[in-house]
Design an enzyme around this catalytic site. Structure first.
Site, PDB file in Angstrom:
ATOM      1  N   HIS A  77      -1.001   0.957   7.596  1.00  0.00           N
ATOM      2  CA  HIS A  77      -1.566   0.966   6.248  1.00  0.00           C
ATOM      3  C   HIS A  77      -1.471   2.374   5.676  1.00  0.00           C
ATOM      4  O   HIS A  77      -1.581   3.355   6.412  1.00  0.00           O
ATOM      5  CB  HIS A  77      -3.029   0.517   6.319  1.00  0.00           C
ATOM      6  CG  HIS A  77      -3.743   0.545   5.002  1.00  0.00           C
ATOM      7  ND1 HIS A  77      -3.217  -0.026   3.865  1.00  0.00           N
ATOM      8  CD2 HIS A  77      -4.944   1.067   4.635  1.00  0.00           C
ATOM      9  CE1 HIS A  77      -4.062   0.149   2.864  1.00  0.00           C
ATOM     10  NE2 HIS A  77      -5.115   0.820   3.303  1.00  0.00           N
ATOM     11  N   CYS A 124       0.825  -1.208   0.000  1.00  0.00           N
ATOM     12  CA  CYS A 124       0.000   0.000   0.000  1.00  0.00           C
ATOM     13  C   CYS A 124       0.860   1.260   0.000  1.00  0.00           C
ATOM     14  O   CYS A 124       0.427   2.311  -0.463  1.00  0.00           O
ATOM     15  CB  CYS A 124      -0.941   0.005   1.204  1.00  0.00           C
ATOM     16  SG  CYS A 124      -0.103  -0.212   2.780  1.00  0.00           S
TER      17      CYS A 124
END
Length: 996
Positions: free
Chosen positions: A827, A454
């Site tokens: 994330h 990510c």
């Protein structure tokens, strides 16, 4: 007498002979005897009870203890003292490595004989402390059950006051770690009995002390919502919920669903684990709590959580209908999940392959429970047929399976669907359907997460949304000798023209992968960005330029033309320059050095340093969405920090510094975000560790991006061990260092250094301070006197020519957010919008290009949220408030685009001219063919998938263990990467042998 008893017990006589001799000893013990003899017998019986290697020896020890407790109470009380019990509880009894497991049983046995003694209160006080300590040590289910049995029989030993709440919370923690080590039925039944004893103790405490219920539930939610645990908590926690009074349900659920401190990931994890509780046998009201929480989430429109949880758990809930012991609760949960999931057929279609087999199994069972469940199931199926029509091939096997069952009428179906819908407003769910079945409504394309990638996805999307850079990359000529830039061109082209909802960046990842990165591990997106830009720059710099030269404007001088034509694309788009000046405070000699940068790494000021309104900056302006002209009066500008604080520097003409300002930011917003990377220029000199101080993990007063830039540009005193070696003085001297921007980049990249290394813990901590992000940034850039005169003549800025500074305006285009508390985990996702010039550059009035329209500062400009494969519409309000709602989600890397009419107007004009001549980027033939072929392939894949779903129904496994294997597969299924919103998915149940 103790010697006689010990000899009898240890002898090889048959048990019946031993028993007769023991009886005589016990009878004799009922007679008066001296204290010394009593102690000897108590010590022996204690030894037999605690360390006897057979049940017979322990029974003899127990009998002797009971006799002496009854007939010699004074000696027993003297023996059963506080010091002895403390030794038993803290040190144990028996040889090292073979400590007795019967200490708690022994204490429970002895307590009944000292209840009325003077020492009773002291013993109870000791036990209240020791049982709390024991529970905090996370004992096994068996030991926990013994503690519960002891406290149930002797409630005087239950901790009181605040310790009682803590005891309940720690007891719940223990239950959360319970695991049944065996799958044998007897062992499972024993495990269930142990759990019931522990949860029964909680029920007893809650009945007498209701104030302990809510703190206990809060601890329970903390456990089941944790995303950091290696293993999922035990399903035995279901036994706790069944004893919570139902009248508290509404208030508890309302508080949970409206608590902004609970992230979506935490809520999703919690409800997912609660749904796993349907596997817990004999639990009461568990289904009611699960349904209540699902309804609560629907009430606050947490549809994304509901969708993810339903799709990940509905098959598991459905499979529990096979087992009568949990069937009733599972059916209730399944009914709500199906009837509420009305925006898409996906949840129902997940069950289609399994329905015929379940129906056949329930028919074969032929019980009242199975018959009732079949009727309810048929009703649900017909509701789904009604809601999602148009799939005759898929529904045919299911319809065949339930054809003999009652069919509800249409009114009943409409009633059930209307009663259970998440919302009556269908448009509220429009953006969630279909789920990656086609391109996002936004028209944008997502990037697949290839295993904690990510960090790369968010950077790629941010670069793609930098429209000037994207157009330049797409306009590259075929056959160039820059392999990495070519791969980026292909990736951008697919993001622009593919029909897929998301594409895989695997080829670009392998080409741009920094060699020191660990595969599959989370990485620093800022570090990746710096490496990527450096690679692209060096690739072109070595003579492999592949771009068509931008047509120079007629206003360009030869020097400026030469200046731009010798820059790489990375330098043109992201490159800026900064002058570092160091002044010796003794001789006032100034040395200076200019260096290039592609990003500014901004450290946080120390906690005791407030840069708002300091001598080196102007107060931050917060202005509504309209175009703001720079101040007319140069006197409004703050002077150089050296001029303010020191006498003018020799041979260095005074210059007026224009500080950083922000326009149009929103107050509630937080923007900070972080990862340490190589700092540029002055930043490397400012020790980030000292700047972070005690801020790490402890939010303080709100700061803004201009605050951090002003701190970056503010003077730094070089003294003590950091003295400067002055060439003129030929010695180490106190000095002052300051950085000045001499060339503003077209795209300004700012990295907020939120991670600091803590030498005490040897870990990097994250700074969670609130940082507001301005939608428009006003940056001071130092220019040469002749450039200043030219800028003023062209009307670029109204700053006085002698100031040496011009004010450069930047619009926010992208914000990369890091979610988590560690640089090694968490994330990344990003917010982006396209910033373009709304007025053609070729139409200046009186030599002054028009500013961007008011729309450029309008908060209604469309923002997008890129989160791996998912792309959705967003807003600047969401960008501003993300950390307010989710404290661990903090802005990390910011992209700003320079407005025309400032220092780089020449580049703007060149870009505009190129855009006018070429229009939309035209891709070369090979690239266009590759995209066309892939789009056709995607359509073929979609058609093939639709055909295969019908074929899958008839291909169910024939093994009788299929359901068991199916459930275990689901239980063991975990998230494929740390970036997934559902990372840390459900764990396996604790008693497969019974339930599965």
């Amino acid at each position: 007498m103790d010697k006689i008893l010990e000899a009898v017990v240890m002898s090889s006589y048959p048990n019946n002979v031993k028993q007769g001799l023991v009886r005589r000893v016990i009878e004799a013990a009922k007679q008066p005897m001296d204290s010394e003899q009593c102690w000897s017998m108590l010590e022996l019986s204690t030894k037999l009870y605690l360390t006897g290697d057979t049940k017979y020896k322990r029974e003899i020890g127990k009998e002797v203890l009971e006799v002496y407790g009854h007939y010699h109470p004074e000696e027993f009380e003297e023996f059963f003292n506080v010091r002895f019990l403390l030794s038993l509880l803290q040190e144990g009894y028996g040889p090292l490595g073979k400590r007795s497991h019967y200490v708690l049983d022994y204490i429970q046995l002895g307590l009944q004989f000292i209840l009325e003694s003077p020492s009773a209160n002291s013993i109870f006080s000791l036990l209240r402390i020791e049982v709390l300590r024991k529970v905090c040590e996370r004992p096994s289910p068996k030991q926990c059950a013994k503690i519960s049995k002891l406290l149930t029989q002797h409630p005087q030993c239950i901790p009181t006051g605040k310790h009682q709440v803590l005891f309940c919370q720690q007891l719940i923690r223990c239950i959360g770690q319970f695991q049944c080590v065996s799958e044998g039925e007897e062992d499972i039944m024993e495990f269930l009995e142990q759990v019931n004893k522990v949860s029964g103790l909680l029920q007893r405490i809650w009945r007498t002390q209701t104030s302990a219920i809510l703190p206990s539930l809060k601890e329970l939610f903390t456990i089941i919502s944790s995303t950091e645990e290696q293993e999922a908590p035990s399903n035995a926690l279901a036994s706790v919920v069944q004893f919570v009074p139902l009248e508290l349900m509404d208030g508890v659920i309302r508080n949970l669903t409206n608590d902004d401190s609970i992230t979506d990931v935490q809520m999703m994890t919690a409800i997912g684990r609660m749904i796993d509780w349907v596997s817990w046998p004999l639990g009461k009201n568990i289904d009611k709590w699960i349904i209540a929480l699902l309804k609560g989430l629907a009430a606050v429109k947490k549809f994304s959580i509901l969708i993810e949880v339903t799709l990940s758990k509905i098959e598991k809930v459905f499979s529990k209908l096979l087992y009568p012991i949990v069937r009733e609760g599972a059916l209730s949960v399944l009914q709500y999940m199906l009837l509420s999931f009305q925006h898409s057929h996906e949840a129902f279609h997940l069950l289609l392959p399994h329905i015929p087999r379940l129906v056949a199994s329930l028919k074969k069972e032929d019980s009242n429970s199975a018959t009732s469940s079949l009727e309810h199931l048929a009703e649900l199926i017909h509701c789904m047929f009604f809601r999602f029509s148009g799939f005759p091939d898929l529904y045919e096997p299911v319809l065949e399976a339930v054809k003999a069952l009652p069919i509800p009428n249409e009114d009943r179906i409409k009633h059930l669907l209307g009663q259970n819908a998440w919302t009556s407003q269908k448009n509220e769910l429009a953006c969630f359907y279909p789920r990656l079945a086609s391109k996002s409504e936004t028209g944008k394309i997502g990037l697949m997460n290839l295993g904690n990638t990510c960090y790369m996805n968010s950077i790629i999307q941010s670069l793609f949304m930098a429209s000037d850079f994207r157009h330049s990359v797409l306009n590259l000529t075929e056959g160039n000798s820059q392999p990495l830039m070519t791969k980026l061109q292909w990736l951008f082209a697919f993001l622009e023209h593919s029909q897929r909802p998301a594409i895989s960046p695997e080829s670009f990842l392998s080409a741009s992968w920094p060699p020191w990165f660990t595969p599959g591990a989370q990485q620093d997106c800022s570090e990746y960005l710096k490496y990527l830009l450096d690679r692209l720059h060096e690739e072109e710099k070595t003579g492999k330029r592949i771009y068509q030269k931008l047509k120079e404007s007629s206003l360009m001088s030869q020097a400026v033309e030469h200046h731009y034509l010798n820059k790489t694309l990375i330098e043109k788009m992201f490159g800026g320059k900064m002058m570092t000046k160091i002044r010796c405070l003794k001789c006032l000699n100034v040395s200076s050095r200019e260096e290039a940068f592609t990003d500014l790494s901004l450290a946080f000021p120390p906690p005791d340093r407030h840069v708002h309104g300091s001598a080196s900056v102007l107060p931050v302006e917060e202005i509504g969405p309209q175009f703001i002209e720079p101040p007319e009066n140069p006197s409004q500008l703050t002077g150089s920090p050296w001029i303010q604080r020191k006498a003018p520097i020799a041979r260095d003409p005074p210059a007026l510094l224009m500080p950083v300002e922000m326009l149009g930011s929103q107050e509630p917003g937080e923007a900070g975000n972080p990862l340490s990377g190589d700092a540029v220029g002055v930043d490397a000199a400012k020790d980030p560790l000292s700047a972070f101080g005690e801020q790490a993990c402890a939010p303080i007063d709100s700061r803004s991006v201009p605050d951090l830039i002003n701190y970056f540009l503010s003077p730094e005193r070089l003294t003590a061990e950091n003295k400067y070696h002055c060439e003129k003085c030929a010695s180490l001297q106190d000095a002052e260092k300051v950085a000045e921007l001499t060339e503003g980049p077209h795209y300004l990249i700012l990295t907020l250094l939120r991670f600091s290394f803590d030498p005490r813990t040897m870990k990097r901590k994250k700074i969670l301070d609130n940082v507001s992000i301005p939608v428009v940034l006003k940056l001071p850039v130092l220019v040469a006197p002749e450039e200043t005169e030219e800028v003023c003549r062209r009307g670029k800025d109204r700053a006085a020519p002698e100031s040496g500074f011009v004010s450069v305006m930047y619009d926010l285009c992208s914000v990369v957010v890091h979610s988590g508390i560690s640089s090694e985990s968490g994330h990344y996702y990003c917010y982006s919008r396209e910033c373009t010039d709304t007025v053609p550059h070729g139409q200046p009035q009186d030599g002054v290009p028009k500013p961007a329209s008011d729309k450029q500062l309008d908060f209604e400009i469309q923002w997008y949220l890129f989160n791996d494969t998912r792309v959705s519409f967003s807003s600047f309000e969401s960008v501003s408030n993300v950390t307010s709602f989710f404290p661990k989600d903090t802005a990390y890397v910011l992209f700003y685009r320079q407005r025309p009419g400032r220092q780089s107007c020449l580049l703007h004009e060149a870009l505009a001219e190129a855009s006018r001549l070429h229009g939309e980027p035209s891709l070369h033939k090979d690239l266009m063919e590759a995209i066309s072929k892939d789009n056709i392939l995607y359509l073929q894949e979609q058609e093939k998938e639709a055909r295969n779903r019908a074929a899958y129904i008839s291909a169910l496994p024939k093994s009788p263990l299929w359901w068991r294997d199916f459930d275990r597969d689901k239980d063991d299924d975990s998230s494929s990467g740390g970036c997934s919103p559902a990372a840390g998915g459900g764990g396996s149940g604790s008693f497969h042998g019974l339930v599965f």
